[in-house]
Design a protein around this motif. Structure first.
Motif, PDB file in Angstrom:
ATOM      1  N   ASP A 418       0.824  -1.208   0.000  1.00  0.00           N
ATOM      2  CA  ASP A 418       0.000   0.000   0.000  1.00  0.00           C
ATOM      3  C   ASP A 418       0.858   1.258   0.000  1.00  0.00           C
ATOM      4  O   ASP A 418       0.523   2.252  -0.677  1.00  0.00           O
ATOM      5  CB  ASP A 418      -0.915   0.005   1.223  1.00  0.00           C
ATOM      6  N   ILE A 421       2.146   1.825  -3.532  1.00  0.00           N
ATOM      7  CA  ILE A 421       1.091   2.324  -4.423  1.00  0.00           C
ATOM      8  C   ILE A 421       0.803   3.796  -4.147  1.00  0.00           C
ATOM      9  O   ILE A 421       0.618   4.603  -5.072  1.00  0.00           O
ATOM     10  CB  ILE A 421      -0.179   1.462  -4.241  1.00  0.00           C
ATOM     11  N   GLU A 422       0.786   4.170  -2.856  1.00  0.00           N
ATOM     12  CA  GLU A 422       0.538   5.560  -2.492  1.00  0.00           C
ATOM     13  C   GLU A 422       1.675   6.458  -3.002  1.00  0.00           C
ATOM     14  O   GLU A 422       1.434   7.570  -3.481  1.00  0.00           O
ATOM     15  CB  GLU A 422       0.396   5.674  -0.971  1.00  0.00           C
ATOM     16  N   ARG A 425       1.269   7.004  -6.602  1.00  0.00           N
ATOM     17  CA  ARG A 425       0.190   7.963  -6.839  1.00  0.00           C
ATOM     18  C   ARG A 425       0.667   9.394  -6.614  1.00  0.00           C
ATOM     19  O   ARG A 425       0.308  10.304  -7.363  1.00  0.00           O
ATOM     20  CB  ARG A 425      -0.973   7.636  -5.912  1.00  0.00           C
ATOM     21  N   GLU A 426       1.475   9.609  -5.547  1.00  0.00           N
ATOM     22  CA  GLU A 426       1.976  10.953  -5.288  1.00  0.00           C
ATOM     23  C   GLU A 426       2.860  11.471  -6.418  1.00  0.00           C
ATOM     24  O   GLU A 426       3.010  12.688  -6.592  1.00  0.00           O
ATOM     25  CB  GLU A 426       2.771  10.953  -3.973  1.00  0.00           C
ATOM     26  N   GLN A 427       3.450  10.567  -7.202  1.00  0.00           N
ATOM     27  CA  GLN A 427       4.283  10.981  -8.332  1.00  0.00           C
ATOM     28  C   GLN A 427       3.461  11.177  -9.603  1.00  0.00           C
ATOM     29  O   GLN A 427       4.011  11.461 -10.672  1.00  0.00           O
ATOM     30  CB  GLN A 427       5.383   9.937  -8.577  1.00  0.00           C
ATOM     31  N   TYR A 429       1.180   8.873 -10.920  1.00  0.00           N
ATOM     32  CA  TYR A 429       0.935   7.660 -11.699  1.00  0.00           C
ATOM     33  C   TYR A 429       0.030   6.711 -10.924  1.00  0.00           C
ATOM     34  O   TYR A 429      -0.028   6.749  -9.696  1.00  0.00           O
ATOM     35  CB  TYR A 429       2.240   6.924 -12.023  1.00  0.00           C
ATOM     36  N   ALA A 430      -0.637   5.866 -11.679  1.00  0.00           N
ATOM     37  CA  ALA A 430      -1.301   4.699 -11.116  1.00  0.00           C
ATOM     38  C   ALA A 430      -0.505   3.470 -11.548  1.00  0.00           C
ATOM     39  O   ALA A 430       0.313   3.539 -12.471  1.00  0.00           O
ATOM     40  CB  ALA A 430      -2.740   4.606 -11.605  1.00  0.00           C
ATOM     41  N   ASP A 433      -0.677   2.738 -15.201  1.00  0.00           N
ATOM     42  CA  ASP A 433      -0.259   3.789 -16.135  1.00  0.00           C
ATOM     43  C   ASP A 433       1.051   3.399 -16.799  1.00  0.00           C
ATOM     44  O   ASP A 433       1.860   2.648 -16.248  1.00  0.00           O
ATOM     45  CB  ASP A 433      -0.072   5.120 -15.412  1.00  0.00           C
TER      46      ASP A 433
END
Length: 994
Positions: A418, A421-422, A425-427, A429-430, A433
């Motif tokens: 997790d 993944i977080e 996301r902060e960068q 991207y998913a 992606d």
């Protein structure tokens, strides 16, 4: 298990035999008979009309043994499988269609095996020409270990000459559990190739085997240190199933656990584990550290972050491997969210909040106060290629063969959790992606290798000021090996100018980022670690003297230990009585095997080791150590024959010669020149020979020795003169008198010839060990066969004015020597005696000896004793009660019929009962020889006789003097003897006294 094979079948790199082909031999064309396989006697001929093996034909493992040192099969540790081919004996590999090709398909690298051919593909050639399946199992076991990263190439397969179709498969190993698992899987695979089954998945089995190897393997740090130690000839021993290892032996031993050593301060480790205390100590010395506070609640963490100033880092106070470290927190909410994550990884529940230092992550490795290596740690990440998603890029990255689980390989697989993944996301991207080509996507904030990071070597790039700061930090904490974590913009510039700080000091830092950097040259950092433990020129081994032979090895070991004790050495000794450390018996047991030897070498007080090496231990586990500096072989005589496949003296000599083969080039072998089999062992020794001999000058043996001494050899011999026999040390043309044999207490005025021989052997070993002549002389002069110095070996006690000797004699050659002592000793005393000295002997035999050997023991004893009391050991060794004593009696009575000295035989099976009976039938001045099994109990019983007599507590019934003159006074312990026998015994002793 026979030692001598009837023929070679296969071999690795050691002692290659000529190739042997097993193929179909067709009958003559005009015979009309079908071709048959050539089989040995006892096997059924199988026609080629049935070209496939029977459905129930398979390799069967009959026995598994692990040799942990030099042994009869190999100079190194090895696994030994005894396999039965059964019906497959008739089916060599060239008769099994597709066998070789299927094996190559499953294990392609087996084509690299040279076997006895000495070139690549040699083993495959052997399989195509025809070789037996036991040989195939050997190579498969080696190849499986190769796949596990163990570079092993030594092995051999030999047929059991007494059991057709049974083979001895021997192959080397590094880790015992991996070696055994490889052998088991190899046999299963061979059986599967002969008869395929649906439930055998080799890929799954191999994966399970490789996981086992990974679990048992040393980590990169420990492996690097051991590899360096081996390159310096420093012995090592694994002390548990993990990373606790002993380097060196005895008093020189050092221990490591990963990168913690015997020199690592426990206080320093505690300080380094407290990040807050570490920061305070470094800060008080003026070293750059971040501002930090410790907290126990989320509210306190927020308050501390406000005081320090955002951005901050939250991490466990006593965590490791970067777990629970959350970086670059810029708000109160982020701190509150991060707090439970850090608290979970803290053993004490304390969390540290510190200022966030921007820059690159560097690990400086300090060993012994000096910088050894620097690595830049790059957090786990992937680089976009414009085609694959982030999740796919992670899978591609983890497919790198250098990546594994945890520390099993040089890189660790990236774990997507997790937090990862977080962070993605902060960068922006998913996970699904597709990053643009060249875009770097981080999956972790910290650069720890354990979280999937990579390393770049920067050892020679660091600025001297930064190196000085790191070295000072390690010294302040007190760690001998420290990992200093720097956060700074660039390690090439001074951190005091560019900004940066020491964020952590780590005890037991990992080495793999330095030994296996992802980018850059590897650093050989194990060298300074081993230098720290063993400075150049310092010893790592204690001298090891291995004493073997049929008789005399225990007394020789004790004599040698006594001599070296006189030199101030702390001697560790193994013997059949137990383990003795500095003359203190620490374990009471039969300790003449390899496990006892390893216990001695692990003892931190021992600086000289004397190992009594028995035949059984060599056959069971090997020597238990890699080499001995001095080997002593006393004699090779008939004992233990017919056991474990040892049927002849030549085979027994082959077993005993293992200790001679374990002598290095700078070592010595002390050999009995009077024994032809021992004398022949000189051809197996790489070191220098020291001869010893009881033969007089002018004999062929002495001529043999003199010829070699003229060429510089060493020897210990006897020189007769009018004053007696002198023990003389010879080196080249020099002769150095040592001691008169009749003045040595252990020889009883020279009568105990076996102890004269033992003194020669001990003197030769001490001379080879560098002991001065004066100390050797003094050691022999002060060694006595008392119970305290030599328990159970010719101990003399006076009981009721009779001389009682306690000895361990238990085989025919030993009884022959003991009988010679009795003859000489009685002859020397008879002149001063007021009456004829009667000889009473108590004799027993081990139940596992051959029937003829037990009878021979009794026959020899009958020639030297007037009365024989026959007993049995407490451990009957699979014989029925009374069976061994009956065989002894048969030998005694056969000798008596031929005119032997003995006139009376009494059977008293219990050893203590037999002891009491033997003592009670003796008159004052008689000689009683007790050949015992449990010497401690017998000596205690004799002491009770002495104490009761001294206290005047014994009645005439308790101490009858000569109960044979009055059969009614026989004690209940001796009630098994008949009244007729007792009357005969009375007449015999009366006539002798007359």
């Amino acid at each position: 298990m026979p030692i001598w094979p009837s023929r070679p079948v296969g071999t690795g790199t050691t002692r290659p035999p000529p190739p042997r082909r097993c193929a179909v031999e067709p009958a003559a064309p005009d015979s009309g008979a079908p071709p048959t396989f050539p089989l040995r006697e006892g096997l059924t001929t199988i026609s080629t009309n049935s070209p496939t093996p029977p459905a129930d034909a398979h390799l069967k493992v009959l026995q598994t043994r692990v040799y942990r040192g030099p042994n009869v099969w190999s100079y190194d540790q090895a696994v030994h499988l005894v396999v039965d081919l059964g019906a497959l004996e008739a089916f060599p590999t060239d008769t099994l269609p597709g066998f070789t090709d299927r094996l190559i398909e499953l294990l392609p690298r087996i084509e690299e095996h040279t076997c006895s051919r000495g070139h690549r593909g040699g083993f495959v050639e052997r399989m195509r020409e025809g070789t037996w399946l036991g040989h195939v199992a050997e190579h498969v076991a080696l190849e499986l270990q190769q796949e596990a990263g163990h570079d092993l190439r030594r092995g051999k397969t030999r047929e059991d000459k007494n059991r057709p179709g049974v083979y001895n498969v021997i192959f080397g190993f590094y880790d015992e559990r991996v070696g055994l698992a490889a052998g088991e899987l190899a046999v299963r695979l061979v059986n599967e190739l002969v008869h395929p089954t649906a439930d055998f998945d080799f890929d799954a089995e191999r994966e399970r085997f490789l996981r086992l190897a990974a679990r048992t393997a040393f980590g990169p740090s420990t492996a690097a240190i051991i590899e360096e130690a081996v390159s310096r000839d420093i012995p090592w021993t694994r002390l548990n199933q993990h990373s606790l290892v002993q380097l060196g032996q005895g008093v020189h031993a050092q221990r490591i656990r990963a990168t913690m050593t015997s020199n690592t301060s426990a206080l320093a480790v505690d300080i380094a584990g407290d990040k807050h205390l570490t920061g305070n100590l470094l800060g008080s010395a003026g070293l750059p550290v971040p501002k930090a506070e410790t907290v126990r609640t989320a509210d306190d963490a927020v308050a501390a972050a406000r005081r320090i100033g955002y951005p901050v880092v939250v991490k466990p106070l006593d965590g490791n491997h970067g777990r629970g470290v959350i970086l670059d927190l810029k708000s109160d909410d982020e701190v509150r969210e991060a707090f439970p994550l850090a608290e979970e990884q803290s053993r004490r529940g304390v969390v540290q909040v510190e200022s966030f230092i921007t820059g690159k992550d560097y690990r400086c490795l300090i060993i012994g106060g000096r910088m050894a290596a620097i690595a830049e740690r790059v957090p786990a990440h992937v680089v976009g290629d414009g085609e694959h998603t982030v999740a796919e890029l992670v899978e591609i990255t983890n497919a790198d063969p250098r990546r594994g689980v945890g520390h099993e390989k040089v890189l660790t697989r990236i774990t997507v959790d997790d937090a990862a993944i977080e962070l993605v996301r902060e960068q922006g991207y998913a996970m699904d992606d597709v990053p643009a080509t060249g875009d770097m996507v981080k999956l972790a904030l910290t650069g720890n290798m354990s979280t999937g990071g990579i390393s770049v070597d920067r050892t020679f790039d660091a600025h001297p000021d930064n190196v000085e700061i790191a070295e000072e930090a390690a010294q302040l904490i007190g760690l001998d090996i420290a990992g200093i974590d720097f956060i700074c913009p660039d390690i090439t510039a001074p951190v005091r100018e560019t900004g940066g700080a020491i964020c952590e000091v780590n005890a037991a830092p990992g080495f793999r980022m330095h030994t296996h950097p992802t980018v850059g040259e590897p650093q050989f950092i194990a060298k300074p670690v081993v230098d720290l433990l063993f400075p150049p020129g310092s010893p790592s081994r204690v001298p090891i003297v291995a004493v073997t032979g049929t008789n005399g090895k225990t007394t020789t070991s004790r004599m040698l230990a006594h001599i070296m004790k006189g030199l101030g050495r702390k001697v560790g000794m193994t013997s059949t009585d137990g383990i003795v450390i500095d003359e203190r018996l620490v374990i009471r047991a039969d300790a003449s095997g390899p496990r006892s030897a390893r216990m001695v070498l692990q003892n931190p007080r021992v600086d000289f080791a004397v190992m009594e090496v028995a035949r059984g231990g060599i056959l069971r586990e090997g020597l238990g150590y890699d080499r001995n500096d001095i080997a002593v072989v006393t004699n090779i005589q008939t004992d233990h024959l017919g056991m474990r496949g040892i049927d002849t003296l030549e085979q027994l000599a082959d077993v005993k010669s293992v200790v001679v083969e374990a002598v290095p080039r700078d070592g010595f072998a002390v050999l009995n020149a009077d024994d032809r089999l021992v004398r022949a062992m000189r051809r197996r020794c790489r070191g220098t020979i020291v001869w010893f001999s009881m033969e007089p000058p002018g004999s062929p043996v002495r001529d043999f020795i003199e010829e070699r001494c003229r060429r510089g050899a060493r020897a210990v011999v006897l020189e007769p003169s009018d004053r007696g026999e002198m023990i003389v040390l010879k080196q080249g043309r020099r002769s150095m008198p040592l001691a008169w044999t009749h003045l040595l207490p252990s020889t009883f005025g020279g009568a105990a010839r076996m102890n004269v021989a033992n003194a020669l052997a001990a003197a030769g070993a001490a001379f080879a060990a560098g002991a001065p002549l004066h100390d050797i002389r003094q050691g022999l002069r002060t060694f006595d066969t008392t119970y305290y110095l030599s328990p159970g070996r010719l101990n003399r006690v006076e009981v009721n004015h009779a001389e009682v000797f306690v000895d361990y004699c238990h085989n025919p050659p030993g009884m022959r020597m003991l009988g010679d002592f009795v003859e000489s000793y009685v002859k020397a005393r008879q002149g001063a005696a007021e009456h004829r000295i009667s000889r009473i002997g108590m004799v027993g035999a081990a139940g596992d000896r051959r029937d003829d050997d037990i009878r021979e023991l009794g026959a020899i004893a009958a020639h030297h004793f007037d009365v024989l009391v026959l007993r049995e050991d407490a451990n009957l060794r699979r014989r029925a009660p009374g069976e061994s004593a009956k065989l002894l009696e048969e030998g005694v009575r056969a000798a008596m019929a031929d005119g032997a000295r003995c006139r009376q035989v009494v059977t008293v099976l219990d050893e203590l009962d037999a002891t009491r009976h033997s003592v009670r039938i003796a008159n004052p001045g008689d000689l009683v020889m007790l050949c015992v099994d449990q010497h401690a109990a017998v000596l205690a019983e004799l002491e009770s006789f002495t104490h009761q007599a001294a206290a005047g507590a014994r009645t005439d019934e308790d101490c009858p003097g000569d109960p044979d003159l009055d059969p009614q006074q026989l004690t209940s312990e001796a009630a098994e003897s008949s009244a007729a026998e007792d009357g005969e015994l009375r007449e015999v002793l009366d006539s002798q006294e007359g």
